[in-house]
Motif scaffolding. Structure first.
Motif, PDB file in Angstrom:
ATOM      1  N   SER A 153       0.829  -1.203   0.000  1.00 39.83           N
ATOM      2  CA  SER A 153       0.000   0.000   0.000  1.00 39.83           C
ATOM      3  C   SER A 153       0.863   1.252   0.000  1.00 39.83           C
ATOM      4  N   ASP A 155      -0.731   4.266   0.489  1.00 41.01           N
ATOM      5  CA  ASP A 155      -1.591   5.283   1.096  1.00 41.01           C
ATOM      6  C   ASP A 155      -0.919   6.029   2.244  1.00 41.01           C
ATOM      7  N   SER A 159       0.765   9.836   2.217  1.00 42.62           N
ATOM      8  CA  SER A 159       0.190  10.838   3.107  1.00 42.62           C
ATOM      9  C   SER A 159       1.247  11.421   4.034  1.00 42.62           C
ATOM     10  N   LYS A 183      -2.425   9.040  -6.053  1.00 41.35           N
ATOM     11  CA  LYS A 183      -2.305   8.954  -4.595  1.00 41.35           C
ATOM     12  C   LYS A 183      -0.898   9.352  -4.144  1.00 41.35           C
TER      13      LYS A 183
END
Length: 255
Positions: A153, A155, A159, A183
């Motif tokens: 991942s 994500d 972030s 993303k």
């Protein structure tokens, strides 16, 4: 400049309950400084496209003003795990950086763990020991070149990089996941796709122009509020030394 400020202060009655003095310094420079990191997909699937990747990186670097006190460059490769080829403080001259890029060898390995690589860059490259000047307000840029979909991942690492203030540009091929690229990118518009790595020249100028528009903001240091005249004079001496080194602009607020 500090001599003038000192003479003004000498005519004040500086005391906690009388006149107070605050000094604010602005670090102002016409030199653009950026920390630019390239994160390259070095997995087995990019072996044939790797020369096109390094050629692209070289051409982008040629448009930078590489110097210890200007633009700094680092390169990291990744597949199943990441490995730094060189850090932001490894080289201070453009010719050294370009020679190192030209000598890069393909890492190899599988699967492709882009998430782990992004986390590695945040924790190990965009740091002061590795040459990052983030705490000085220098813009932090990451250019990701990937040829496939990540096995882990992206994500949380993506972030974390955004929270860290890193501007991420993600560039992928037709085998990449476009939503994943968005993303990873600081903004969706920072994501680009090409059919294959040999087509990277088609987006080169767009990336270079985007990087050129990234400039540090001029921000003041926290004001130093001083009570007694003797303390003021000592602080002004410190500022004078800093002015000689960095070209700061100082102002004194009085009440």
């Amino acid at each position: 400049m500090t001599d003038f400020v000192q003479r003004v202060v000498e005519n004040l009655n500086v005391d906690e309950n009388k006149d107070r003095v605050a000094v604010v310094q602005y670090i102002e420079s016409d030199i653009t400084r950026r920390d630019v990191v390239f994160l390259l997909d070095g997995s087995d699937t990019t072996r044939n496209g790797f020369p096109a990747m390094t050629d692209f990186v070289q051409r982008v670097v040629e448009n930078l003003n590489v110097d210890e006190n200007k633009d700094r460059v680092a390169v990291v490769q990744y597949s199943n795990d990441p490995a730094a080829n060189f850090y932001l403080n490894t080289y201070s001259r453009k010719d050294e950086v370009i020679n190192r890029i030209q000598g890069l060898t393909h890492k190899g390995g599988r699967p492709l763990n882009t998430g782990a690589a992004l986390q590695f860059v945040k924790n190990n490259v965009f740091t002061a020991p590795a040459g990052s000047r983030r705490t000085e307000g220098v813009p932090q840029l990451l250019v990701v070149l990937t040829g496939g979909r990540s096995s882990d991942s992206v994500d949380t690492p993506a972030s974390d990089l955004k929270k860290h203030g890193v501007l991420v540009y993600a560039i992928g091929t037709m085998n990449s996941d476009s939503r994943e690229l968005q993303k990873i990118s600081y903004e969706p518009s920072y994501a680009q796709s090409v059919s294959e790595f040999s087509d990277l020249p088609s987006i080169e100028q767009q990336l270079v122009s985007s990087v050129d528009r990234v400039v540090p903001e001029i921000t003041p240091e926290a004001p130093t509020v001083i009570g007694k005249n003797q303390s003021v004079m000592r602080r002004l001496t410190d500022i004078k030394l800093k002015l000689n080194d960095q070209g700061s602009i100082s102002c004194v607020a009085m009440r």
